[in-house]
Design a protein around this motif. Structure first.
Motif, short mmCIF file in Angstrom:
data_model
loop_
_atom_site.label_atom_id
_atom_site.label_comp_id
_atom_site.label_asym_id
_atom_site.label_seq_id
_atom_site.Cartn_x
_atom_site.Cartn_y
_atom_site.Cartn_z
N LEU A 149 -0.49 -0.79 0.13
CA LEU A 149 0.18 -1.48 -0.97
C LEU A 149 1.03 -0.57 -1.85
CD1 LEU A 149 -2.67 -3.91 -2.11
CD2 LEU A 149 -0.74 -4.40 -0.61
N SER A 150 0.93 0.73 -1.65
CA SER A 150 1.71 1.65 -2.48
C SER A 150 2.76 2.42 -1.69
CB SER A 150 0.77 2.65 -3.18
OG SER A 150 -0.02 3.35 -2.24
N ASP A 151 2.88 2.13 -0.42
CA ASP A 151 3.91 2.74 0.42
C ASP A 151 4.94 1.68 0.78
OD1 ASP A 151 5.46 3.90 2.48
OD2 ASP A 151 3.78 5.17 3.10
N GLU A 152 6.21 1.96 0.53
CA GLU A 152 7.26 0.97 0.76
C GLU A 152 7.33 0.53 2.22
OE1 GLU A 152 11.07 2.05 -0.74
OE2 GLU A 152 10.29 2.77 -2.66
N LYS A 153 6.87 1.37 3.14
CA LYS A 153 6.94 1.02 4.56
C LYS A 153 5.94 -0.06 4.94
CE LYS A 153 6.23 5.23 5.94
NZ LYS A 153 6.03 6.40 6.84
N TYR A 154 4.84 -0.16 4.22
CA TYR A 154 3.77 -1.08 4.61
C TYR A 154 3.52 -2.19 3.59
CZ TYR A 154 2.77 3.10 7.41
OH TYR A 154 2.87 4.18 8.23
N ALA A 155 4.01 -2.05 2.38
CA ALA A 155 3.64 -2.99 1.30
C ALA A 155 4.07 -4.43 1.62
CB ALA A 155 4.25 -2.53 -0.02
N MET A 156 5.30 -4.61 2.07
CA MET A 156 5.79 -5.96 2.34
C MET A 156 5.02 -6.60 3.48
SD MET A 156 7.96 -7.92 0.90
CE MET A 156 7.67 -9.64 1.18
N PHE A 157 4.77 -5.83 4.53
CA PHE A 157 4.01 -6.36 5.67
C PHE A 157 2.60 -6.76 5.24
CE2 PHE A 157 0.94 -5.58 9.10
CZ PHE A 157 1.37 -6.52 10.02
N SER A 158 2.00 -5.96 4.38
CA SER A 158 0.65 -6.25 3.90
C SER A 158 0.60 -7.58 3.16
CB SER A 158 0.15 -5.12 3.00
OG SER A 158 0.16 -3.88 3.68
N ILE A 159 1.61 -7.83 2.34
CA ILE A 159 1.67 -9.10 1.60
C ILE A 159 1.90 -10.27 2.55
CG2 ILE A 159 3.04 -10.42 -0.06
CD1 ILE A 159 3.43 -7.85 -1.63
N LEU A 160 2.78 -10.09 3.51
CA LEU A 160 3.05 -11.15 4.48
C LEU A 160 1.80 -11.51 5.26
CD1 LEU A 160 6.50 -9.94 5.91
CD2 LEU A 160 6.09 -11.84 4.33
N LEU A 161 1.03 -10.50 5.64
CA LEU A 161 -0.20 -10.74 6.39
C LEU A 161 -1.22 -11.50 5.54
CD1 LEU A 161 -1.70 -10.18 9.05
CD2 LEU A 161 -2.53 -8.06 8.04
#
Length: 294
Positions: A149-161
């Motif tokens: 949630l604090s890395d721009e590479k993974y944050a959006m995917f984490s929310i989508l999931l």
């Protein structure tokens, strides 16, 4: 009694409360937002300053606005191309379960009745870098902890999931209801003719549930355009605005920065974008899913 029911005033009397509420909470807010979108207003002053289309021109030139719109696009893409196929797959699986079907339906539907705040906090613990379940599982195969949630590479995917986990069950129940309403005679006749379960699913079940799949996709598009709560709970639009969607960007401007005029402009643009997307979907895709009767 019959004479009273033939009086038009009786019907007006019954529908008036509903129309009043509809006007107060839907029609009036829409026109109010449109009016304030043409003003420079801080939400407090009594006389908003009319500035014409300046707010709209500002939005069209605002990189953060388009970045937020792109994130809404990710919601739509994820919903239509990943979530919807999974919904159909799990619906077909549950429909063919012989025992404890009610248990499975309850289990998949449960997340959709939970508060978004609860969902966000729960998945926040799962994504936690040091003690989170996801990183613990990845550590078992030698992968270093990731900052979901604090890395721009993974944050959006984490929310989508997380968003998909919350709402997939709701749509599964809709699709499952359509599958279970198909007469068993059709499936049994195909089975007698030698069709495999996969062939029956592709040739009979899927064509017959196209209308409900179309509804699911349209609801997913509309839901993606108004997504806000899950983002606010999990990241507040961070890190560095990388997970902002149009609704959260609007909230930041309207409430945090007291720029209600520009905030209303973004709200109107969200409404317009949603209207255009749903209209295009209805025009080019949904209309091909004709009503099926059997």
């Amino acid at each position: 009694m019959n004479k009273s029911l033939r009086n038009p005033l009786v019907y007006i009397l019954f529908i008036f409360p509903a129309l009043l509420l509809f006007f107060m909470f839907f029609i009036y807010p829409i026109f109010s937002s449109i009016y304030y979108s043409f003003t420079s207003w801080n939400g407090v002053s009594a006389n908003p300053k009319f500035i014409g289309f300046s707010n709209y021109l500002k939005a069209l030139e605002d990189e953060r606005f388009w970045e937020s719109a792109k994130n809404n696009g990710w919601f739509i893409v994820f919903s239509c191309f990943i979530q919807v196929p999974l919904i159909i797959f799990f619906s077909l699986l549950i429909a063919n379960v012989k025992k404890l079907k009610g248990l499975y339906k309850t289990a998949v539907f449960l997340p959709s009745i939970m508060s978004t705040a609860v969902i966000g906090i729960l998945w926040g613990f799962i994504y936690e870098p040091n003690i989170g379940l996801l990183n613990k599982l990845l550590g078992l195969i030698g992968i270093e902890p990731l900052y979901w949630l604090s890395d721009e590479k993974y944050a959006m995917f984490s929310i989508l999931l997380t968003n998909a986990w919350q709402w997939t069950g709701f749509y599964i129940i809709m699709v499952l209801a359509a599958i279970l309403s198909i007469p068993r005679d059709l499936d049994e006749a195909a089975e007698i003719d030698g069709a495999t379960r996969l062939q029956r699913a592709l040739s009979i079940t899927l064509p017959l549930i196209k209308p409900i799949i179309s509804v699911v996709i349209m609801l997913s598009i509309a839901g993606a355009m108004k997504a806000a709560d899950i983002v606010i709970v999990m990241t507040k639009g961070g890190p560095a605005g990388s997970t902002d969607v149009l609704a959260t960007y609007m909230i930041k401007y309207a409430i945090t920065n007291f720029k209600y005029g520009y905030g209303n402009t973004i709200a109107v643009l969200i409404f317009i974008f949603t209207l255009i997307l749903t209209a295009l979907y209805q025009l080019f895709i949904a209309r091909r899913s004709e009503r099926i009767e059997y």
